[in-house]
Write an enzyme that holds these catalytic residues in place. Structure first.
Site, mmCIF file in Angstrom:
data_model
loop_
_atom_site.group_PDB
_atom_site.id
_atom_site.type_symbol
_atom_site.label_atom_id
_atom_site.label_comp_id
_atom_site.label_asym_id
_atom_site.label_seq_id
_atom_site.Cartn_x
_atom_site.Cartn_y
_atom_site.Cartn_z
ATOM 1 N N TRP A 101 -8.900 7.344 -8.066
ATOM 2 C CA TRP A 101 -10.090 7.583 -8.886
ATOM 3 C C TRP A 101 -9.880 7.132 -10.326
ATOM 4 O O TRP A 101 -10.765 6.519 -10.942
ATOM 5 C CB TRP A 101 -10.494 9.056 -8.820
ATOM 6 C CG TRP A 101 -11.420 9.286 -7.677
ATOM 7 C CD1 TRP A 101 -11.095 9.740 -6.429
ATOM 8 C CD2 TRP A 101 -12.824 9.018 -7.646
ATOM 9 N NE1 TRP A 101 -12.210 9.768 -5.626
ATOM 10 C CE2 TRP A 101 -13.289 9.340 -6.347
ATOM 11 C CE3 TRP A 101 -13.737 8.546 -8.585
ATOM 12 C CZ2 TRP A 101 -14.622 9.191 -5.968
ATOM 13 C CZ3 TRP A 101 -15.070 8.402 -8.223
ATOM 14 C CH2 TRP A 101 -15.499 8.724 -6.932
ATOM 15 N N TRP A 111 -15.176 10.729 -13.368
ATOM 16 C CA TRP A 111 -14.387 10.481 -12.152
ATOM 17 C C TRP A 111 -13.913 11.778 -11.504
ATOM 18 O O TRP A 111 -13.704 11.840 -10.284
ATOM 19 C CB TRP A 111 -13.185 9.584 -12.463
ATOM 20 C CG TRP A 111 -12.192 10.125 -13.452
ATOM 21 C CD1 TRP A 111 -12.171 9.909 -14.805
ATOM 22 C CD2 TRP A 111 -11.072 10.981 -13.186
ATOM 23 N NE1 TRP A 111 -11.120 10.573 -15.392
ATOM 24 C CE2 TRP A 111 -10.428 11.230 -14.420
ATOM 25 C CE3 TRP A 111 -10.557 11.558 -12.027
ATOM 26 C CZ2 TRP A 111 -9.294 12.041 -14.531
ATOM 27 C CZ3 TRP A 111 -9.429 12.366 -12.128
ATOM 28 C CH2 TRP A 111 -8.804 12.593 -13.373
ATOM 29 N N GLU A 156 0.829 -1.206 0.000
ATOM 30 C CA GLU A 156 0.000 0.000 0.000
ATOM 31 C C GLU A 156 0.868 1.263 0.000
ATOM 32 O O GLU A 156 0.542 2.251 -0.660
ATOM 33 C CB GLU A 156 -0.932 0.001 1.232
ATOM 34 C CG GLU A 156 -2.003 -1.077 1.196
ATOM 35 C CD GLU A 156 -2.912 -0.950 -0.007
ATOM 36 O OE1 GLU A 156 -3.455 0.144 -0.243
ATOM 37 O OE2 GLU A 156 -3.079 -1.954 -0.735
ATOM 38 N N TRP A 209 2.065 1.624 -3.491
ATOM 39 C CA TRP A 209 1.050 2.208 -4.379
ATOM 40 C C TRP A 209 1.078 3.730 -4.256
ATOM 41 O O TRP A 209 0.975 4.451 -5.256
ATOM 42 C CB TRP A 209 -0.348 1.696 -4.020
ATOM 43 C CG TRP A 209 -0.771 0.463 -4.769
ATOM 44 C CD1 TRP A 209 -0.861 -0.810 -4.283
ATOM 45 C CD2 TRP A 209 -1.179 0.381 -6.151
ATOM 46 N NE1 TRP A 209 -1.291 -1.666 -5.272
ATOM 47 C CE2 TRP A 209 -1.498 -0.973 -6.415
ATOM 48 C CE3 TRP A 209 -1.306 1.328 -7.178
ATOM 49 C CZ2 TRP A 209 -1.934 -1.396 -7.674
ATOM 50 C CZ3 TRP A 209 -1.735 0.906 -8.435
ATOM 51 C CH2 TRP A 209 -2.043 -0.443 -8.668
ATOM 52 N N TRP A 232 -19.749 10.470 -20.763
ATOM 53 C CA TRP A 232 -20.278 10.413 -19.403
ATOM 54 C C TRP A 232 -21.736 10.852 -19.382
ATOM 55 O O TRP A 232 -22.161 11.689 -20.184
ATOM 56 C CB TRP A 232 -19.457 11.316 -18.474
ATOM 57 C CG TRP A 232 -18.009 10.961 -18.387
ATOM 58 C CD1 TRP A 232 -16.969 11.611 -18.983
ATOM 59 C CD2 TRP A 232 -17.423 9.878 -17.657
ATOM 60 N NE1 TRP A 232 -15.774 11.009 -18.683
ATOM 61 C CE2 TRP A 232 -16.023 9.926 -17.864
ATOM 62 C CE3 TRP A 232 -17.945 8.859 -16.856
ATOM 63 C CZ2 TRP A 232 -15.139 9.018 -17.307
ATOM 64 C CZ3 TRP A 232 -17.066 7.954 -16.288
ATOM 65 C CH2 TRP A 232 -15.687 8.028 -16.509
ATOM 66 N N ASN A 275 -10.698 2.135 2.884
ATOM 67 C CA ASN A 275 -10.168 2.038 1.525
ATOM 68 C C ASN A 275 -10.998 1.129 0.616
ATOM 69 O O ASN A 275 -11.230 1.453 -0.552
ATOM 70 C CB ASN A 275 -8.715 1.555 1.549
ATOM 71 C CG ASN A 275 -8.087 1.629 0.167
ATOM 72 O OD1 ASN A 275 -8.039 2.693 -0.439
ATOM 73 N ND2 ASN A 275 -7.634 0.504 -0.359
#
Length: 460
Positions: A380, A357, A272, A275, A304, A339
């Site tokens: 996102w 997003w 994590e 990331w 969208w 998360n």
């Protein structure tokens, strides 16, 4: 006189700019309040409150070292270079020391500051204290940025084993007799953040508690929002109250074979952190994504839906899907979201509702106590399948199945959806008057996102 310029590095330990400044001569400190800039960056009121508390803790610690902290308010970053040079000239400052940041506006601010300081013959020394490894140094054999997380992670682990010094910088040299710095008040709306640690000592205690009690089971428990099984250090990392290097260093003290992959829970938590690292490296090497761009250029062809009523319902936790609604209410009520639920809510907004997003990214940033531009943007774009090593466009979370899997007894849902208190666990997860039906939403999303079909998956 030397000057250390604090930003999102509100700590004494593992702070190379502060450490080097204090080594090189008598040191004073400065911090710029930028209300207009923070509003443009959608900094959440609860994070502003945490920032104020952290600054006051930092101010006390600097005072113990005999370092004065000068707080100056300007509107935005563009106003800083001129004010900084004027301050340096007034106070006979020979060198400025700061820790670099990865976002586009912050990098621009530092380039402009370097120019005006250089013209005034004042040194400007930038250090890297936010990442484990300098952005741009984790590259393929061809010298390119990794486009997939796993090979990036493997390269990081190799570098961490062989060449990266993970020892945090020690506390700086005491500069003189203790002084009392004035209290700091940030002139923006705030929401009480007192449930969260705001000092280095509290952050360190939280880290040690997590390492001692939870990290070995992290891989098994981290996805269950009813459990307190995550570190919750995100707010401290976002403001630099604690550093990623400190997290990994102290994790290694408890699990010496960590970097060899021999401790499952700790390794998953390290992933994590990596990331977080990945998204920072991407941000530096692809500055256009810091300006609202999709990482994947094919995503510009997604059409969208962007229905305002649907977005308002999602924001308010009124989609009819219990897990999504409970998660959004957790965010709205506490300034934080688990998360796993961030992924579920982001998938629902972008795939079920076909809402851009960027709308969700902005809403999260406006409410999260751990709001962090690179991680928020990366998360996102991952969920929306528009990012670097994002989830495949055809992977669409079923919110009902996610609910049954990760909150099987409805313990989390019942905390935030009081009206579901008396419903049995079997029925609890089923949507009530959903704003969109899952099967229909899935088929619509597959069609809309099919423009991404030809995207390439490169290992670097």
């Amino acid at each position: 006189m030397e000057l250390v310029w604090f930003r999102k590095d509100l700590r004494i330990n593992d702070n190379p700019a502060l450490y080097q400044s204090c080594l090189n001569g008598p040191t004073t400190a400065i911090y710029f309040i930028t209300p207009e800039q923070w509003q443009q960056h959608d900094v959440a009121p609860i994070q502003i409150d945490l920032m104020q508390r952290a600054l006051n803790h930092l101010s006390v610690q600097l005072g113990k070292l005999g370092i004065a902290l000068q707080v100056i308010e300007v509107n935005s970053f563009v106003d800083i270079p001129a004010r900084l040079v004027a301050y340096c000239k007034q106070n006979n400052i020979g060198n400025v020391y700061a820790n670099s940041e990865v976002e586009v506006d912050e990098i621009t601010r530092d380039i402009q500051s370097q120019q005006v300081l250089s013209e005034a013959q004042i040194g400007f020394n930038l250090y890297q204290a936010d990442c484990l490894i300098n952005p741009g140094e984790v590259v393929t054999k061809q010298g390119d940025m990794y486009k997939v997380f796993t090979p990036f992670k493997n390269c990081c682990l190799k570098m961490l084993r062989q060449e990266v010094n993970l020892h945090p910088y020690p506390a700086p040299v005491i500069q003189g007799a203790p002084i009392e710095n004035p209290d700091i008040l940030l002139p923006l709306d705030k929401i009480n953040s007192s449930a969260w640690p705001a000092s280095e000592e509290e952050a360190y205690q939280s880290l040690q508690k997590f390492i001692n009690l939870h990290v070995e089971d992290y891989h098994e428990q981290r996805d269950f929002p009813a459990l307190s099984a995550t570190s919750k250090l995100g707010p401290c990392l976002a403001l630099g109250i604690i550093s990623a290097k400190q997290c990994v260093y102290y994790l290694l003290q408890a699990f010496p074979t960590l970097l060899d992959g021999n401790a499952t829970g700790p390794v998953v938590w390290l992933n994590e952190i990596l990331w977080r690292e990945f998204y920072r490296h991407i941000m530096v090497l692809n500055p256009h994504i810091g300006k609202g761009a999709n990482y994947n250029p094919k995503a510009k062809n997604i059409i969208w839906n962007n229905n305002d009523e649907d977005f308002v319902a999602w924001c308010a936790g009124k989609t009819g899907y219990p897990l999504v609604d409970a998660a959004m209410r957790q965010l709205n009520e506490t300034g934080w979201m688990h998360n796993r639920l961030r992924m579920v809510c982001a998938s629902f907004l972008t795939k079920h509702l076909l809402i851009d997003w960027r709308w969700g990214e902005k809403y999260f940033k406006q409410h999260l106590i751990d709001g962090d531009f690179a991680s928020n943007n990366g998360g996102w774009q991952w969920a929306a399948s528009t990012g670097c090593d994002a989830q495949p466009y055809f992977r669409i979370f079923n919110p009902t199945l996610q609910s049954k899997k990760f909150d099987p007894n409805g313990e989390f849902i019942r905390i935030y959806l009081q009206q579901r208190q008396g419903i049995n666990s079997k029925q609890l997860h089923e949507p009530i008057k959903p704003i969109v039906e899952h099967k229909f939403a899935r088929q619509r999303a597959l069609l809309s996102f099919s423009v991404l079909k030809a995207q390439e998956h490169q290992g670097g």
